[in-house]
Design an enzyme around this catalytic site. Structure first.
Site, PDB file in Angstrom:
ATOM      1  N   ASP A   1      -6.829   7.118   8.052  1.00 33.79           N
ATOM      2  CA  ASP A   1      -7.006   5.553   9.069  1.00 33.79           C
ATOM      3  C   ASP A   1      -5.979   5.935  10.250  1.00 33.79           C
ATOM      4  O   ASP A   1      -5.585   5.131  10.389  1.00 33.79           O
ATOM      5  CB  ASP A   1      -6.905   4.456   8.033  1.00 33.79           C
TER       6      ASP A   1
ATOM      7  N   HIS B   1      -1.772   5.157   7.214  1.00 38.51           N
ATOM      8  CA  HIS B   1      -0.924   5.731   6.225  1.00 38.51           C
ATOM      9  C   HIS B   1      -1.112   7.029   6.410  1.00 38.51           C
ATOM     10  O   HIS B   1      -1.157   7.858   6.731  1.00 38.51           O
ATOM     11  CB  HIS B   1      -2.134   4.341   4.688  1.00 38.51           C
TER      12      HIS B   1
ATOM     13  N   SER C   1       0.683  -0.980  -0.367  1.00 42.94           N
ATOM     14  CA  SER C   1      -0.230  -0.105  -0.122  1.00 42.94           C
ATOM     15  C   SER C   1       1.126   1.188  -0.180  1.00 42.94           C
ATOM     16  O   SER C   1       0.596   1.998  -1.014  1.00 42.94           O
ATOM     17  CB  SER C   1      -1.041  -0.061   1.181  1.00 42.94           C
TER      18      SER C   1
END
Length: 365
Positions: free
Chosen positions: A241, A244, A79
């Site tokens: 979140d 990240h 990610s």
């Protein structure tokens, strides 16, 4: 207290091995400690949400107004490589790096983002399969965080990374790897789980560095690059979140990788290191880099030889970014221990990187 399942005991045995490295004692955890770690892991999983939608791809040609054939560039990994947490293609790491390379080389860059949210190192072979179809000239890999959070085997993860670098290098593709970030710097993870995560993150990053350089690539340590800034301004540096990076966080990571990427492409404006400063055996360089975010490790010859008594020789380099002073190895107290947190909003030092957030916004406008 409830009895633990076989899967939970397996995770605890692995955690105990990490704890043994921290304390120097034999690996092992009491049932009380086991309960604390399991509860913390469960709490972290609840706080950190699952990915709801894929990040913007960012594929395409950057710098189309420049003459010449586009440079083929791929970005692989998890990610952090895909850019999860941002909402515009131009904000993803691949787009930031492609923009910087295009501006510095004054040449178009064709980007293919093959990174997958949630991928571990075991997913790299499939990404490389796809990448080879594009005949890439340069590849950027960011991977390792999920190997830590999923407690996967370090040796297996490193083997997958090394094999991927070798496959890319076998077709002449230049490879830059951003090593495992310091998972212990993530706020939702609390002590003592944070200490174990930090220890394992650094161990994996060091092992990745050795494997990447042996396979013919260059590594750049990510480490706790974002940790101090996250603590100072978490709303700005985290995405929603809390796990990240935000746009500014990805910009920061891209800025420290740009000098190594440009050096691989033959555009290195850094002053050469002199004497023995920064030259170590590869294992020593790898462990030192794991403790200092933004450090590049590459192979080097000493007296015409690639290897010494302790193995392959390696060069450590750290380039100024976002206003940092130009500091070299051999001045460790200044360069690693006491440097202030750079300003994310300020422009980079002259010649430090080919891209800054302000540059990219101006180019987009």
């Amino acid at each position: 207290m409830r009895s633990l399942t076989a899967a939970e005991w397996q995770r605890l045995r692995l955690a105990g091995q990490i704890a043994g490295g921290v304390t120097g004692a034999a690996a092992g955890l009491t049932v009380l400690s086991a309960g604390v770690l399991l509860r913390q892991a469960a709490d972290a999983r609840r706080i950190i949400p699952m990915a709801e939608a894929p990040p913007p791809r960012g594929d395409g040609v950057y710098g189309p107004k420049f003459p010449g054939k586009p440079l083929s560039m791929v970005i692989l990994g998890d990610s952090s490589a895909a850019g999860y947490g941002v909402h515009r293609p131009r904000e993803t790491p691949g787009a930031l790096l492609a923009t910087g390379v295009s501006r510095r080389l004054r040449r178009p860059v064709r980007l293919h983002r093959l990174a997958v949210v949630g991928s571990m190192s075991s997913g790299l072979p499939y990404q490389v399969d796809a990448a080879l179809e594009y005949e890439p000239e340069v590849a950027v890999i960011l991977v390792g965080g999920n190997d830590v959070t999923h407690v996967s085997g370090r040796a297996t993860a490193v083997r997958h990374l090394a094999d991927s670098v070798r496959r890319l290098r076998s077709i002449g593709c230049k490879v830059v790897v951003g090593t495992c970030p310091d998972i212990g710097a993530i706020q939702p993870i609390k002590p003592p789980l944070r200490w174990l995560a930090r220890r394992w993150s650094r161990q994996l990053a060091a092992a990745q560095t050795v494997a990447v350089v042996e396979a013919g690539g260059r590594s750049v340590s990510i480490g706790d690059l974002l940790g101090p800034a996250f603590e100072a301004d978490p709303v700005r540096m985290f995405s929603s979140d809390r796990f990240h990076p935000s746009v500014e966080g990805y910009a920061r990571a891209a800025a420290v990788m740009m000098p190594t990427l440009m050096a691989m492409l033959g555009e290195d404006d850094r002053a050469p290191a002199t004497g023995a400063d920064g030259v170590r055996s590869l294992p020593e360089a790898a462990h030192e880099a794991a403790r200092a975010a933004g450090t590049e490790v590459s192979a080097v010859k000493v007296d015409g030889r690639e290897r010494g008594p302790a193995g392959r020789w390696a060069q450590l380099r750290r380039h100024p970014w976002f206003g940092e002073p130009r500091l070299w190895f051999g001045h460790r107290a200044a360069s690693f221990g006491g440097s202030p947190v750079p300003s994310v909003s300020g422009r980079s030092a002259a010649g430090a990187v080919g891209w800054t957030p302000a540059d990219h916004q101006a180019a987009a406008d």
